[in-house]
Design a protein around this motif. Structure first.
Motif, PDB file in Angstrom:
ATOM      1  N   LEU A   1      10.671  -4.885   5.118  1.00  0.00           N
ATOM      2  CA  LEU A   1      10.381  -3.529   4.645  1.00  0.00           C
ATOM      3  C   LEU A   1       9.014  -3.495   3.949  1.00  0.00           C
ATOM      4  O   LEU A   1       8.159  -2.659   4.242  1.00  0.00           O
ATOM      5  N   GLU A   2       8.802  -4.466   3.057  1.00  0.00           N
ATOM      6  CA  GLU A   2       7.549  -4.511   2.320  1.00  0.00           C
ATOM      7  C   GLU A   2       6.382  -4.783   3.267  1.00  0.00           C
ATOM      8  O   GLU A   2       5.322  -4.172   3.165  1.00  0.00           O
ATOM      9  N   GLU A   3       6.630  -5.694   4.212  1.00  0.00           N
ATOM     10  CA  GLU A   3       5.624  -6.042   5.219  1.00  0.00           C
ATOM     11  C   GLU A   3       5.153  -4.791   5.979  1.00  0.00           C
ATOM     12  O   GLU A   3       3.957  -4.540   6.113  1.00  0.00           O
ATOM     13  N   LEU A   4       6.148  -4.004   6.442  1.00  0.00           N
ATOM     14  CA  LEU A   4       5.826  -2.802   7.214  1.00  0.00           C
ATOM     15  C   LEU A   4       5.008  -1.814   6.386  1.00  0.00           C
ATOM     16  O   LEU A   4       4.003  -1.270   6.847  1.00  0.00           O
TER      17      LEU A   4
ATOM     18  N   LYS B   1       3.227  -2.410   3.741  1.00  0.00           N
ATOM     19  CA  LYS B   1       1.907  -2.993   3.476  1.00  0.00           C
ATOM     20  C   LYS B   1       0.978  -2.830   4.665  1.00  0.00           C
ATOM     21  O   LYS B   1      -0.221  -2.598   4.518  1.00  0.00           O
ATOM     22  N   ASN B   2       1.556  -2.974   5.869  1.00  0.00           N
ATOM     23  CA  ASN B   2       0.748  -2.867   7.083  1.00  0.00           C
ATOM     24  C   ASN B   2       0.468  -1.432   7.494  1.00  0.00           C
ATOM     25  O   ASN B   2       0.028  -1.175   8.611  1.00  0.00           O
ATOM     26  N   GLY B   3       0.808  -0.502   6.622  1.00  0.00           N
ATOM     27  CA  GLY B   3       0.386   0.870   6.864  1.00  0.00           C
ATOM     28  C   GLY B   3       1.408   1.798   7.487  1.00  0.00           C
ATOM     29  O   GLY B   3       1.091   2.931   7.822  1.00  0.00           O
ATOM     30  N   GLU B   4       2.669   1.326   7.661  1.00  0.00           N
ATOM     31  CA  GLU B   4       3.711   2.240   8.158  1.00  0.00           C
ATOM     32  C   GLU B   4       3.932   3.321   7.096  1.00  0.00           C
ATOM     33  O   GLU B   4       4.211   3.006   5.943  1.00  0.00           O
TER      34      GLU B   4
ATOM     35  N   TYR C   1       5.148   1.110  -3.882  1.00  0.00           N
ATOM     36  CA  TYR C   1       4.292   1.851  -2.942  1.00  0.00           C
ATOM     37  C   TYR C   1       4.581   3.346  -2.980  1.00  0.00           C
ATOM     38  O   TYR C   1       4.072   4.111  -2.169  1.00  0.00           O
ATOM     39  N   ASN C   2       5.448   3.721  -3.908  1.00  0.00           N
ATOM     40  CA  ASN C   2       5.837   5.113  -4.087  1.00  0.00           C
ATOM     41  C   ASN C   2       6.331   5.773  -2.788  1.00  0.00           C
ATOM     42  O   ASN C   2       5.920   6.872  -2.447  1.00  0.00           O
ATOM     43  N   VAL C   3       7.212   5.065  -2.083  1.00  0.00           N
ATOM     44  CA  VAL C   3       7.839   5.645  -0.891  1.00  0.00           C
ATOM     45  C   VAL C   3       9.225   6.164  -1.299  1.00  0.00           C
ATOM     46  O   VAL C   3      10.061   5.393  -1.779  1.00  0.00           O
TER      47      VAL C   3
END
Lengths: 279, 460
Positions: free
Chosen positions: A171-174, A176-179, A203-205
């Motif tokens: 989840l964090e990877e995605l 971070k990669n801009g999803e 990331y405030n999602v």
């Protein structure tokens, strides 16, 4: 009385049951729950709705055998009946206007996450499903999930299937990669949801969690299921079960979830002994 | 010749030190001899003021005369014309504020024990009469009743007697409402509630449990999809209020509703129950109503030392005097003029309740003395359980899923004298309209609404 029309063992500790309950099936939506009593002197136990068939008038539940109540429910077979089955209760998961969502499911929570993912998929939303299990023997609904997801990521604690590790890593990877997810919907054990929220908060999602406190009536008349959300007391059965994950006091919820631990251990032992005797 | 003794026949009861350890009924009921002796105290007044004090106007002197004549079934039939739950009302009505408050014998001496006699008659009927009541001729019309508490039961009973096909929808798995989940076994045995409910079923009333109106079916669907011509809402006031003080979500803190539901509906007091309850050692209950007394006396029976904290004084306690007396006899401590301000915890559990001492102000224009804090006077009571019993309000579920149904600022449904709401064909009564009140007032409202629903359907 509510007849069991299908029973399937999804893995050694998780069972699916399809139950005749036309009034519940008529109105059920993903995210809502039911309360059952397996037998006449049984306890009232909440379970989230895993599926429904309005035509047939049936509702599907998927449950993990964790204690006396679920042990007794699991002892019932097709053709037999569940004594009480009331619902749909609580509010449906909000899906309006969502375009890109990550659905995160943990363990048996995947049974609840799946209908949400499917509904999102059906309304044209892009769905990334990240599901986690302890090991490959405990995986449930893999084919169903894949069919409802644009991206399906399977994690196991021991690496026996999919990737090794916990759900928060991909989840964090995605992210971070801009999803850019409109929202993350997390459904699973409290500790998992807490960690998902800790991840997304960075990331405030926006993150929605499906809470699972102890309940008695499930209609708002007792407050057993109360939680602190945004500093206010909320009843999960009527105000939820979905809440804004950033606002939930998870530590309090975990403490409240353990009130009856000693009683539950003893009750399960007694239920096992009773069921053994019957065989 | 009437019996002119000044005092009532006392109620035979379990000894306080025995009963505070069991959940069996406290009051044992009159023997036939005691009932006859008490019935002879009624003067059979021509103006029968007692009847004005009864919210459902039972023909009181008439049924008492039947007792004098030893025609107990005849007495039952007299009561049954007006009340469908005599075994319940004889036990839980606050007669001292209703029928018995108007009794002429109460001017000099004690009033006639009307409630105890009603109970005697109902229990006699339940023990001796097994014949099913005659089913009324169907009139071809359908009504729905939401909620199977006292108001819904009374409304359904009156409609069924008029020939309506009546279905009661109940959210819980057991009918009875507060009679099933709220009032404890030791005041109202659940077998008695079941018996009265069975009587209704014998009249032809259909009871559908596990249906939450507003969730499973909406009020609109009751009319449009299910074909009911009128609907009665008797959904009560079951939403508990909390105090909104720090520590209220600690383990060991219960609403009285949860505590009592676990004990009464789920039988958690019984050995081997599948529903758990904590057995507190030191319980503190906040509140002064009947529910607070019920919660306190239940906690006592689970083995706790119990303290009731109430912010006013003994005179203002809203609970029935008899209930307060029973609580005191059973060893419950009253800490008056105190108000909890914080639940103190340790490791996520209740450890103590911090209270603010209060005093009563001078009476205001309405004569009411409100409690005000005495600055700096704060004390702590050790506790492992804290039960909040400061009142309930109506559940907003039906209102929020039904268009055109007005509520007031306390969330109560707006209804006229006869129970008609702001929505055509929808009637309401009991706690859903008044906020938490008494069983018999709810029954009275149910009866009135049944008459109004009949008039509405017949004139349509």
């Amino acid at each position: 009385m509510y007849k069991i029309v299908r029973k399937e063992s999804l893995n050694p500790t998780v069972t699916l049951m399809e139950i005749e309950a036309p009034l519940v099936a008529r109105k059920a939506e993903p995210g809502q729950f039911i309360i059952f009593r397996a037998t006449e002197d049984g306890e009232r136990i909440p379970l989230t709705i895993a599926g429904y068939d309005r035509e047939k008038g049936t509702v599907t539940i998927i449950f993990q055998i964790v204690g006396a109540g679920t042990e007794i429910l699991n002892s019932l077979n097709v053709g037999e009946s569940v004594h009480d089955f009331v619902g749909p209760l609580g509010n449906a998961t909000e899906t309006d206007g969502l375009k890109k969502v990550a659905v995160v499911g943990g363990g048996v929570g995947c049974a609840i996450a799946y209908p949400v993912a499917k509904k999102l998929h059906d309304i044209g939303c892009s769905v990334t499903s990240i599901v986690g299990f302890r090991n490959k023997d405990l995986i449930i609904l893999e084919d169903e999930f894949r069919a409802a997801s644009d991206n399906y990521i399977l994690m196991t604690d021991d690496g026996s299937a999919g990737e090794k590790g916990v759900v928060t890593a991909p989840l964090e990877e995605l992210i971070k990669n801009g999803e850019e997810f409109d929202e993350v919907i997390a459904i699973g054990p409290l500790i998992m949801m807490k960690f998902v929220v800790m991840t997304t908060k960075k990331y405030n999602v926006k993150t929605v969690v499906s809470m699972n406190p102890i309940m008695v009536d499930g209609t708002g008349m007792c407050g057993c299921c109360r939680l602190t959300v945004g500093g206010k007391t909320k009843f999960a059965c009527v105000d939820g079960p979905d809440f804004d994950g950033f606002e939930v006091d998870f530590d309090e919820a975990m403490a409240r979830g353990s009130i009856y631990k000693p009683f539950e251990l003893k009750a399960r032992e007694e239920a096992c002994n009773m069921l053994k005797k019957e065989v | 010749m009437p019996n002119m003794r000044m005092d009532k026949n006392p109620m035979p009861s379990q000894d306080p030190n025995v009963r505070n350890k069991n959940f069996e009924e406290v009051a044992l009921g009159y023997t036939e001899e005691q009932a006859l002796d008490e019935a002879a105290r009624c003067l059979n007044c021509p103006k029968h003021p007692c009847m004005d004090g009864c919210p459902v106007q039972i023909s009181i002197p008439e049924f008492i005369q039947k007792i004098v004549e030893k025609d107990y079934e005849g007495a039952y039939q007299v009561i049954n014309r007006s009340s469908s739950l005599p075994a319940v009302c004889g036990r839980v009505c606050p007669q001292e504020r209703q029928c018995e408050s108007k009794c002429v014998r109460g001017i000099k001496g004690e009033p006639v024990a009307i409630g105890r006699l009603e109970r005697f008659v109902a229990d006699w009927h339940n023990a001796n009469v097994t014949a099913a009541p005659e089913k009324p001729e169907p009139n071809g019309h359908k009504c729905a009743v939401i909620g199977c508490g006292p108001s819904g039961l009374a409304c359904a009973s009156d409609l069924a007697k008029k020939g309506y096909a009546v279905t009661i929808y109940e959210a819980l798995h057991t009918p009875g409402g507060v009679l099933a989940y709220g009032i404890p076994e030791f005041r109202l045995p659940k077998a008695i509630v079941q018996k009265e409910v069975d009587g209704l079923k014998a009249l032809g009333v259909d009871i559908e449990t596990n249906v939450v109106i507003g969730k499973s079916i909406t009020v609109d669907e009751l009319f449009d999809d299910f074909g009911y011509e009128a609907v009665f809402i008797g959904s009560g006031a079951g939403l508990p209020r909390f105090m909104n003080i720090p520590g209220e979500n600690l383990n060991g803190v219960y609403s009285a509703n949860e505590f009592l539901t676990r004990i009464n509906l789920m039988k958690a007091f019984k050995e081997g129950s599948t529903t758990p309850i904590e057995h507190p050692k030191k319980a503190v209950i906040v509140g002064g109503g009947n529910v607070a007394m019920d919660a306190a006396r239940s906690a006592k029976r689970l083995g706790a030392d119990v303290t009731i904290v109430y912010r006013r004084s003994m005179e203002e306690l809203p609970a029935r005097k008899e209930e307060v007396e029973h609580a005191i006899e059973e060893g419950i401590v009253f800490k008056l003029l105190n108000n909890p301000i914080e639940v103190v915890g340790e490791d996520g559990r209740v450890k103590a309740v911090r209270c603010q001492e209060m005093e009563l102000s001078e009476p205001d224009e309405s004569g009411r003395r409100s409690p005000v804090p005495i600055e700096g006077k704060i004390n702590e009571i050790e506790a492992d359980c804290f039960i909040v019993s400061i009142g309930t309000s109506p559940n907003p579920l039906i209102k929020s899923t039904t268009d055109g149904l007005d509520t007031n600022n306390r969330g109560c449904l707006v209804a006229d004298e006869d129970g008609a709401t702001t929505r055509e064909g929808v009637f309401a009564g009991g706690d859903a309209v008044t906020g938490a009140a008494t069983v018999i007032l709810a029954m009275g409202a149910g009866k009135k609404a049944a008459a109004a629903m009949d008039a509405y359907i017949q004139n349509k």
